[in-house]
Design a protein around this motif. Structure first.
Motif, PDB file in Angstrom:
ATOM      1  N   VAL A  91       0.835  -1.207   0.000  1.00 61.44           N
ATOM      2  CA  VAL A  91       0.000   0.000   0.000  1.00 61.44           C
ATOM      3  C   VAL A  91       0.872   1.259   0.000  1.00 61.44           C
ATOM      4  N   ALA A  92       1.816   1.319   0.932  1.00 62.15           N
ATOM      5  CA  ALA A  92       2.737   2.456   1.006  1.00 62.15           C
ATOM      6  C   ALA A  92       3.772   2.336  -0.119  1.00 62.15           C
ATOM      7  N   ILE A  93       4.165   3.459  -0.668  1.00 65.43           N
ATOM      8  CA  ILE A  93       5.169   3.469  -1.742  1.00 65.43           C
ATOM      9  C   ILE A  93       6.517   3.838  -1.130  1.00 65.43           C
ATOM     10  N   ASP A  94       7.374   2.822  -0.968  1.00 67.19           N
ATOM     11  CA  ASP A  94       8.704   3.043  -0.395  1.00 67.19           C
ATOM     12  C   ASP A  94       9.722   3.417  -1.470  1.00 67.19           C
ATOM     13  N   GLY A  95       9.482   2.972  -2.697  1.00 71.37           N
ATOM     14  CA  GLY A  95      10.394   3.233  -3.790  1.00 71.37           C
ATOM     15  C   GLY A  95       9.892   2.579  -5.055  1.00 71.37           C
ATOM     16  N   ILE A  96      10.717   2.628  -6.076  1.00 72.32           N
ATOM     17  CA  ILE A  96      10.417   1.964  -7.344  1.00 72.32           C
ATOM     18  C   ILE A  96      11.742   1.511  -7.945  1.00 72.32           C
ATOM     19  N   VAL A  97      11.717   0.370  -8.613  1.00 74.50           N
ATOM     20  CA  VAL A  97      12.922  -0.161  -9.260  1.00 74.50           C
ATOM     21  C   VAL A  97      12.546  -0.613 -10.663  1.00 74.50           C
ATOM     22  N   SER A  98      13.356  -0.212 -11.625  1.00 68.97           N
ATOM     23  CA  SER A  98      13.129  -0.607 -13.013  1.00 68.97           C
ATOM     24  C   SER A  98      14.309  -1.414 -13.536  1.00 68.97           C
ATOM     25  N   GLU A  99      14.117  -1.996 -14.700  1.00 65.75           N
ATOM     26  CA  GLU A  99      15.217  -2.706 -15.355  1.00 65.75           C
ATOM     27  C   GLU A  99      16.405  -1.771 -15.545  1.00 65.75           C
ATOM     28  N   ARG A 100      16.127  -0.550 -15.846  1.00 64.89           N
ATOM     29  CA  ARG A 100      17.175   0.449 -16.037  1.00 64.89           C
ATOM     30  C   ARG A 100      18.004   0.616 -14.763  1.00 64.89           C
ATOM     31  N   ASP A 101      17.336   0.639 -13.606  1.00 67.92           N
ATOM     32  CA  ASP A 101      18.046   0.750 -12.329  1.00 67.92           C
ATOM     33  C   ASP A 101      18.983  -0.436 -12.116  1.00 67.92           C
ATOM     34  N   ILE A 102      18.512  -1.620 -12.462  1.00 68.83           N
ATOM     35  CA  ILE A 102      19.326  -2.821 -12.302  1.00 68.83           C
ATOM     36  C   ILE A 102      20.595  -2.729 -13.153  1.00 68.83           C
ATOM     37  N   VAL A 103      20.428  -2.355 -14.395  1.00 67.96           N
ATOM     38  CA  VAL A 103      21.579  -2.267 -15.298  1.00 67.96           C
ATOM     39  C   VAL A 103      22.565  -1.205 -14.819  1.00 67.96           C
ATOM     40  N   ARG A 104      22.074  -0.067 -14.374  1.00 68.34           N
ATOM     41  CA  ARG A 104      22.963   1.008 -13.914  1.00 68.34           C
ATOM     42  C   ARG A 104      23.746   0.635 -12.661  1.00 68.34           C
ATOM     43  N   GLN A 105      23.151  -0.173 -11.790  1.00 70.73           N
ATOM     44  CA  GLN A 105      23.798  -0.529 -10.530  1.00 70.73           C
ATOM     45  C   GLN A 105      24.710  -1.744 -10.639  1.00 70.73           C
ATOM     46  N   LEU A 106      24.557  -2.506 -11.672  1.00 67.25           N
ATOM     47  CA  LEU A 106      25.300  -3.761 -11.827  1.00 67.25           C
ATOM     48  C   LEU A 106      26.810  -3.561 -11.669  1.00 67.25           C
ATOM     49  N   THR A 107      27.361  -2.585 -12.317  1.00 67.41           N
ATOM     50  CA  THR A 107      28.811  -2.393 -12.251  1.00 67.41           C
ATOM     51  C   THR A 107      29.262  -1.852 -10.898  1.00 67.41           C
ATOM     52  N   ASP A 108      28.384  -1.148 -10.189  1.00 74.83           N
ATOM     53  CA  ASP A 108      28.743  -0.611  -8.875  1.00 74.83           C
ATOM     54  C   ASP A 108      28.928  -1.712  -7.835  1.00 74.83           C
ATOM     55  N   PHE A 109      28.108  -2.751  -7.911  1.00 74.27           N
ATOM     56  CA  PHE A 109      28.132  -3.793  -6.887  1.00 74.27           C
ATOM     57  C   PHE A 109      28.960  -5.020  -7.286  1.00 74.27           C
ATOM     58  N   GLY A 110      29.150  -5.232  -8.566  1.00 76.17           N
ATOM     59  CA  GLY A 110      29.955  -6.359  -9.018  1.00 76.17           C
ATOM     60  C   GLY A 110      29.299  -7.711  -8.760  1.00 76.17           C
ATOM     61  N   PRO A 111      30.109  -8.740  -8.513  1.00 78.08           N
ATOM     62  CA  PRO A 111      29.612 -10.113  -8.404  1.00 78.08           C
ATOM     63  C   PRO A 111      28.562 -10.338  -7.317  1.00 78.08           C
ATOM     64  N   LYS A 112      28.577  -9.549  -6.256  1.00 78.08           N
ATOM     65  CA  LYS A 112      27.612  -9.742  -5.171  1.00 78.08           C
ATOM     66  C   LYS A 112      26.244  -9.111  -5.471  1.00 78.08           C
ATOM     67  N   PHE A 113      26.091  -8.541  -6.649  1.00 71.57           N
ATOM     68  CA  PHE A 113      24.900  -7.743  -6.965  1.00 71.57           C
ATOM     69  C   PHE A 113      23.586  -8.489  -6.754  1.00 71.57           C
ATOM     70  N   LEU A 114      23.510  -9.746  -7.124  1.00 75.11           N
ATOM     71  CA  LEU A 114      22.250 -10.482  -7.004  1.00 75.11           C
ATOM     72  C   LEU A 114      21.801 -10.651  -5.559  1.00 75.11           C
ATOM     73  N   SER A 115      22.704 -10.557  -4.617  1.00 73.53           N
ATOM     74  CA  SER A 115      22.326 -10.697  -3.212  1.00 73.53           C
ATOM     75  C   SER A 115      22.069  -9.353  -2.517  1.00 73.53           C
ATOM     76  N   VAL A 116      22.294  -8.252  -3.212  1.00 74.77           N
ATOM     77  CA  VAL A 116      22.045  -6.922  -2.665  1.00 74.77           C
ATOM     78  C   VAL A 116      20.539  -6.753  -2.416  1.00 74.77           C
ATOM     79  N   LYS A 117      20.174  -6.029  -1.372  1.00 76.18           N
ATOM     80  CA  LYS A 117      18.764  -5.763  -1.060  1.00 76.18           C
ATOM     81  C   LYS A 117      18.205  -4.699  -2.003  1.00 76.18           C
ATOM     82  N   VAL A 118      16.948  -4.855  -2.334  1.00 76.84           N
ATOM     83  CA  VAL A 118      16.260  -3.914  -3.224  1.00 76.84           C
ATOM     84  C   VAL A 118      16.364  -2.487  -2.687  1.00 76.84           C
TER      85      VAL A 118
END
Length: 143
Positions: A45-72
């Motif tokens: 119900v409450a809107i805490d944030g939003i995440v798009s495919e674009r956000d995923i691609v942009r953050q991928l290089t920042d987090f590296g191999p551990k990216f899939l385990s990073v919290k939304v």
């Protein structure tokens, strides 16, 4: 035409993800639902944030191999722009284009009530133009 007209046609169901979910869970949700963005909400119900495919691609290089385990919560856009069901399609189209936003949560009193995409907005605008053209054709041929 108002945003509510779009919601009446497509429905008000919105896929959400918990801020504590992993990016892996998020990516799975996007793939399984064939969608490009998810509203982040701890209670749907409450809107805490939003995440798009674009956000995923942009953050991928920042987090590296551990990216899939990073919290939304670490990659979501926190300052979410919303619209109201009473907003016009024209206003949303202008706003989305100007801010380069492809998904716009619909909210009433801060509570999530729907989601419109740029595709929904363009389709609604095209339907409106077709209806106007048909009305003009009928007016001209009757006159």
């Amino acid at each position: 035409m108002q945003v509510q007209t779009i919601l009446n046609a497509k429905g008000t169901a919105v896929t959400t993800v918990s801020p504590d979910s992993s990016v892996r869970d998020l990516a799975t949700l996007l793939r399984e639902n064939k969608i490009g963005a998810v509203v982040v909400s701890s209670d749907a119900v409450a809107i805490d944030g939003i995440v798009s495919e674009r956000d995923i691609v942009r953050q991928l290089t920042d987090f590296g191999p551990k990216f899939l385990s990073v919290k939304v919560r670490e990659i979501m856009t926190k300052d979410v722009v919303t619209c109201a069901p009473t907003d016009t399609v024209d206003n949303c189209m202008e706003f989305m284009t100007g801010r380069r936003i492809r998904h716009l949560p619909v909210a009433v009193d801060g509570k999530l009530t729907g989601l419109v995409s740029i595709g929904d907005i363009v389709k609604a605008k095209m339907d409106e133009i077709r209806l106007e053209a048909e009305s003009l054709k009928q007016y001209i041929s009757s006159g």
